[in-house]
Design a protein around this motif. Sequence first.
Motif, PDB file in Angstrom:
ATOM      1  N   ARG A 263       0.822  12.523   5.454  1.00  0.00           N
ATOM      2  CA  ARG A 263       0.161  11.193   5.472  1.00  0.00           C
ATOM      3  C   ARG A 263      -1.299  11.265   4.531  1.00  0.00           C
ATOM      4  O   ARG A 263      -1.622  10.676   3.679  1.00  0.00           O
ATOM      5  N   ASP A 264      -2.161  12.335   5.193  1.00  0.00           N
ATOM      6  CA  ASP A 264      -3.281  12.310   4.861  1.00  0.00           C
ATOM      7  C   ASP A 264      -3.562  13.195   3.541  1.00  0.00           C
ATOM      8  O   ASP A 264      -4.454  12.519   2.771  1.00  0.00           O
ATOM      9  N   GLU A 265      -2.573  13.859   3.148  1.00  0.00           N
ATOM     10  CA  GLU A 265      -2.618  14.641   1.850  1.00  0.00           C
ATOM     11  C   GLU A 265      -2.124  13.462   0.710  1.00  0.00           C
ATOM     12  O   GLU A 265      -2.793  13.560  -0.323  1.00  0.00           O
ATOM     13  N   ALA A 266      -1.163  12.627   1.245  1.00  0.00           N
ATOM     14  CA  ALA A 266      -0.961  11.505   0.273  1.00  0.00           C
ATOM     15  C   ALA A 266      -1.922  10.677   0.012  1.00  0.00           C
ATOM     16  O   ALA A 266      -2.154  10.196  -1.286  1.00  0.00           O
ATOM     17  N   LEU A 267      -2.610  10.343   1.019  1.00  0.00           N
ATOM     18  CA  LEU A 267      -3.737   9.397   0.807  1.00  0.00           C
ATOM     19  C   LEU A 267      -5.008  10.059   0.030  1.00  0.00           C
ATOM     20  O   LEU A 267      -5.624   9.306  -1.048  1.00  0.00           O
ATOM     21  N   ASP A 268      -5.136  11.261   0.090  1.00  0.00           N
ATOM     22  CA  ASP A 268      -5.987  11.834  -0.765  1.00  0.00           C
ATOM     23  C   ASP A 268      -5.575  11.879  -2.358  1.00  0.00           C
ATOM     24  O   ASP A 268      -6.389  11.690  -3.235  1.00  0.00           O
TER      25      ASP A 268
ATOM     26  N   LEU B 151       6.709  12.747   1.916  1.00  0.00           N
ATOM     27  CA  LEU B 151       6.690  11.525   2.292  1.00  0.00           C
ATOM     28  C   LEU B 151       7.737  10.527   2.045  1.00  0.00           C
ATOM     29  O   LEU B 151       7.937   9.803   3.039  1.00  0.00           O
ATOM     30  N   ALA B 152       8.409  10.531   1.378  1.00  0.00           N
ATOM     31  CA  ALA B 152       9.722   9.999   0.998  1.00  0.00           C
ATOM     32  C   ALA B 152      10.835  10.180   2.077  1.00  0.00           C
ATOM     33  O   ALA B 152      11.580   9.330   2.282  1.00  0.00           O
ATOM     34  N   LEU B 153      10.654  11.335   2.483  1.00  0.00           N
ATOM     35  CA  LEU B 153      11.608  11.835   3.575  1.00  0.00           C
ATOM     36  C   LEU B 153      11.177  11.532   4.834  1.00  0.00           C
ATOM     37  O   LEU B 153      11.974  11.769   5.962  1.00  0.00           O
ATOM     38  N   GLY B 154      10.032  10.788   4.957  1.00  0.00           N
ATOM     39  CA  GLY B 154       9.507  10.477   6.190  1.00  0.00           C
ATOM     40  C   GLY B 154       8.523  11.469   7.075  1.00  0.00           C
ATOM     41  O   GLY B 154       8.474  11.201   8.379  1.00  0.00           O
TER      42      GLY B 154
ATOM     43  N   GLY C 197       0.624  -1.220   0.009  1.00  0.00           N
ATOM     44  CA  GLY C 197      -0.005  -0.095  -0.031  1.00  0.00           C
ATOM     45  C   GLY C 197       0.952   1.222  -0.134  1.00  0.00           C
ATOM     46  O   GLY C 197       0.635   2.301  -0.480  1.00  0.00           O
ATOM     47  N   TYR C 198       2.012   1.259   0.630  1.00  0.00           N
ATOM     48  CA  TYR C 198       3.083   2.379   0.599  1.00  0.00           C
ATOM     49  C   TYR C 198       3.619   2.624  -0.473  1.00  0.00           C
ATOM     50  O   TYR C 198       3.601   3.818  -1.027  1.00  0.00           O
ATOM     51  N   ALA C 199       3.823   1.371  -1.291  1.00  0.00           N
ATOM     52  CA  ALA C 199       4.286   1.593  -2.842  1.00  0.00           C
ATOM     53  C   ALA C 199       3.303   2.287  -3.574  1.00  0.00           C
ATOM     54  O   ALA C 199       3.536   3.162  -4.547  1.00  0.00           O
ATOM     55  N   ASP C 200       2.003   2.191  -3.503  1.00  0.00           N
ATOM     56  CA  ASP C 200       1.093   2.543  -4.394  1.00  0.00           C
ATOM     57  C   ASP C 200       0.733   3.966  -4.017  1.00  0.00           C
ATOM     58  O   ASP C 200       0.457   4.456  -4.982  1.00  0.00           O
ATOM     59  N   VAL C 201       0.764   4.248  -2.772  1.00  0.00           N
ATOM     60  CA  VAL C 201       0.773   5.822  -2.327  1.00  0.00           C
ATOM     61  C   VAL C 201       1.770   6.423  -2.916  1.00  0.00           C
ATOM     62  O   VAL C 201       1.642   7.557  -3.541  1.00  0.00           O
ATOM     63  N   LEU C 202       3.160   6.001  -2.878  1.00  0.00           N
ATOM     64  CA  LEU C 202       4.317   6.842  -3.470  1.00  0.00           C
ATOM     65  C   LEU C 202       4.202   6.892  -4.711  1.00  0.00           C
ATOM     66  O   LEU C 202       4.510   7.810  -5.403  1.00  0.00           O
ATOM     67  N   ASP C 203       3.597   5.766  -5.700  1.00  0.00           N
ATOM     68  CA  ASP C 203       3.292   6.037  -6.985  1.00  0.00           C
ATOM     69  C   ASP C 203       2.403   7.056  -7.476  1.00  0.00           C
ATOM     70  O   ASP C 203       2.560   7.895  -8.399  1.00  0.00           O
ATOM     71  N   ALA C 204       1.363   6.976  -6.662  1.00  0.00           N
ATOM     72  CA  ALA C 204       0.350   8.228  -7.003  1.00  0.00           C
ATOM     73  C   ALA C 204       0.743   9.368  -6.722  1.00  0.00           C
ATOM     74  O   ALA C 204       0.522  10.368  -7.247  1.00  0.00           O
ATOM     75  N   VAL C 205       1.495   9.760  -5.428  1.00  0.00           N
ATOM     76  CA  VAL C 205       1.663  11.030  -5.028  1.00  0.00           C
ATOM     77  C   VAL C 205       3.027  11.569  -6.063  1.00  0.00           C
ATOM     78  O   VAL C 205       3.048  12.694  -6.319  1.00  0.00           O
ATOM     79  N   ALA C 206       3.817  10.624  -6.603  1.00  0.00           N
ATOM     80  CA  ALA C 206       4.755  11.054  -7.473  1.00  0.00           C
ATOM     81  C   ALA C 206       4.292  11.857  -8.740  1.00  0.00           C
ATOM     82  O   ALA C 206       4.871  12.605  -9.324  1.00  0.00           O
ATOM     83  N   ARG C 207       3.055  11.189  -9.133  1.00  0.00           N
ATOM     84  CA  ARG C 207       2.759  11.674 -10.364  1.00  0.00           C
ATOM     85  C   ARG C 207       1.542  12.844 -10.013  1.00  0.00           C
ATOM     86  O   ARG C 207       1.197  13.746 -10.990  1.00  0.00           O
ATOM     87  N   GLU C 208       0.745  12.701  -8.790  1.00  0.00           N
ATOM     88  CA  GLU C 208      -0.378  13.923  -8.795  1.00  0.00           C
ATOM     89  C   GLU C 208       0.080  15.085  -7.751  1.00  0.00           C
ATOM     90  O   GLU C 208      -0.123  16.044  -8.263  1.00  0.00           O
ATOM     91  N   ARG C 209       0.989  14.727  -6.836  1.00  0.00           N
ATOM     92  CA  ARG C 209       1.489  15.526  -5.898  1.00  0.00           C
ATOM     93  C   ARG C 209       2.934  15.380  -5.605  1.00  0.00           C
ATOM     94  O   ARG C 209       3.241  14.946  -4.452  1.00  0.00           O
ATOM     95  N   PRO C 210       3.919  15.908  -6.528  1.00  0.00           N
ATOM     96  CA  PRO C 210       5.223  15.488  -6.066  1.00  0.00           C
ATOM     97  C   PRO C 210       5.993  16.140  -4.939  1.00  0.00           C
ATOM     98  O   PRO C 210       6.630  15.752  -4.368  1.00  0.00           O
ATOM     99  N   GLY C 211       5.303  17.416  -4.607  1.00  0.00           N
ATOM    100  CA  GLY C 211       5.954  17.994  -3.425  1.00  0.00           C
ATOM    101  C   GLY C 211       5.421  17.123  -2.443  1.00  0.00           C
ATOM    102  O   GLY C 211       6.368  16.989  -1.190  1.00  0.00           O
ATOM    103  N   VAL C 212       4.305  16.494  -1.956  1.00  0.00           N
ATOM    104  CA  VAL C 212       4.001  15.763  -0.896  1.00  0.00           C
ATOM    105  C   VAL C 212       4.503  14.629  -1.162  1.00  0.00           C
ATOM    106  O   VAL C 212       5.088  13.826   0.049  1.00  0.00           O
ATOM    107  N   GLY C 213       5.015  14.105  -2.362  1.00  0.00           N
ATOM    108  CA  GLY C 213       5.703  12.681  -2.586  1.00  0.00           C
ATOM    109  C   GLY C 213       7.231  12.868  -1.859  1.00  0.00           C
ATOM    110  O   GLY C 213       7.299  11.859  -1.235  1.00  0.00           O
ATOM    111  N   ILE C 214       7.744  14.017  -2.049  1.00  0.00           N
ATOM    112  CA  ILE C 214       9.118  14.174  -1.491  1.00  0.00           C
ATOM    113  C   ILE C 214       9.043  14.351  -0.203  1.00  0.00           C
ATOM    114  O   ILE C 214       9.681  13.498   0.600  1.00  0.00           O
TER     115      ILE C 214
END
Length: 372
Positions: free
Chosen positions: A257-262, A249-252, A230-247
């Motif tokens: 978290r909630d923005e990434a799930l959205d 998230l990847a930084l921990g 599930g973490y992998a799936d969220v990472l793939d989504a935010v990389a495409r939809e919200r890259p700033g949120v993705g970075i």
Amino acid sequence: MSTTGRDQAPAAAASDAAAALDAAAFVRLVSDATGAALAATGVLARALDDAGTPFQASVAAPFADPDRTTEADATVALGRPHPAADYALCDRPAAAAFETVRELGASPDATLALAGTVAAGDVDGSVAEAAEQAGLERRPGVAVPVADLADGLAHSTLLSAPFSGTEAQVRAALSDLDLPSELDDDARRRVASLVALAVTGTDTAPPRAAAAVERALRPYAGGPFETVGGYADVLDAVARERPGVGIALALGHESVRDEALDAWRTHGGRAHAAVASATTGRYDGLFVARGDAMPVGTAARLVADFRAPEPVTLVVTDGEAAARAADGRDVAAPMRTAAESVDGTAVGRGERARARFDVSTADFITAFREAV
């Protein structure tokens, strides 16, 4: 590859990248817009942070050149090469980043690296072993990021089933299982069986769908979400939809978290709607899906894995296309040829590629058919 013709940084060995990072006073990390590359970026960034080395991390969209104005002692591209990079970790980037950190003599984040290899569709043995040594265990069930199964299965892009994209349909399918309020291993196995049968039991599912859905079954439990898959799936989504949120998230940073799930729900919903509504055509060796305003990269993967009866899939929307090969053949070269023939631009490597163009979708489909 890109039709721009600019020089690209060669693929780097983990030892070479590690030596450069170890000597650098400031590092720049440029991630491709995929979950695998984003995880790789996070693995390196966390190690640099632990070592006290300043860094800058960003995500570059498929057709964007990174800003080269930032001064850095070493610039590393993750997921695909860039003209601005001194080093590139492109093939299996999360596993490569994991090995790079080990070469530095540090302990890489095994959970994040494992999520990156799941996102890439190829779990690395060394990474999985390290994750298991860190306490992660596989359990029966399905890889979703949230506790609510209807939410998780409706929006997951690790699978494509008749109920994908619609929570109400998922709830109806789950109701037949009479699941307990607290899921035990037997209940999780029944959910996994339901998903496997739903994915493979349709008339349109190709034989490869049975192997593709394995990525979503018997997940590793743990990490910042319900499962590592599930973490992998969220990472793939935010990389495409919200890259700033993705970075972040990847930084921990747990605050995102909630923005990434959205973003994950938005991306999954768009992708499944596109797959369900696409107009399709079948040619010798090629399956084409055409639709409006779709996330072509994710839609192409879903169609190729779970719908396409031919080995090559082309997904096309206004001005943009993505191609995937299910048999390992190169689609980047024909995509580049097709794009050049209509004065467009292509990027990609090996079995996946994307194009941007300013002709009708019908004209681009014809150009790709001729090239492939």
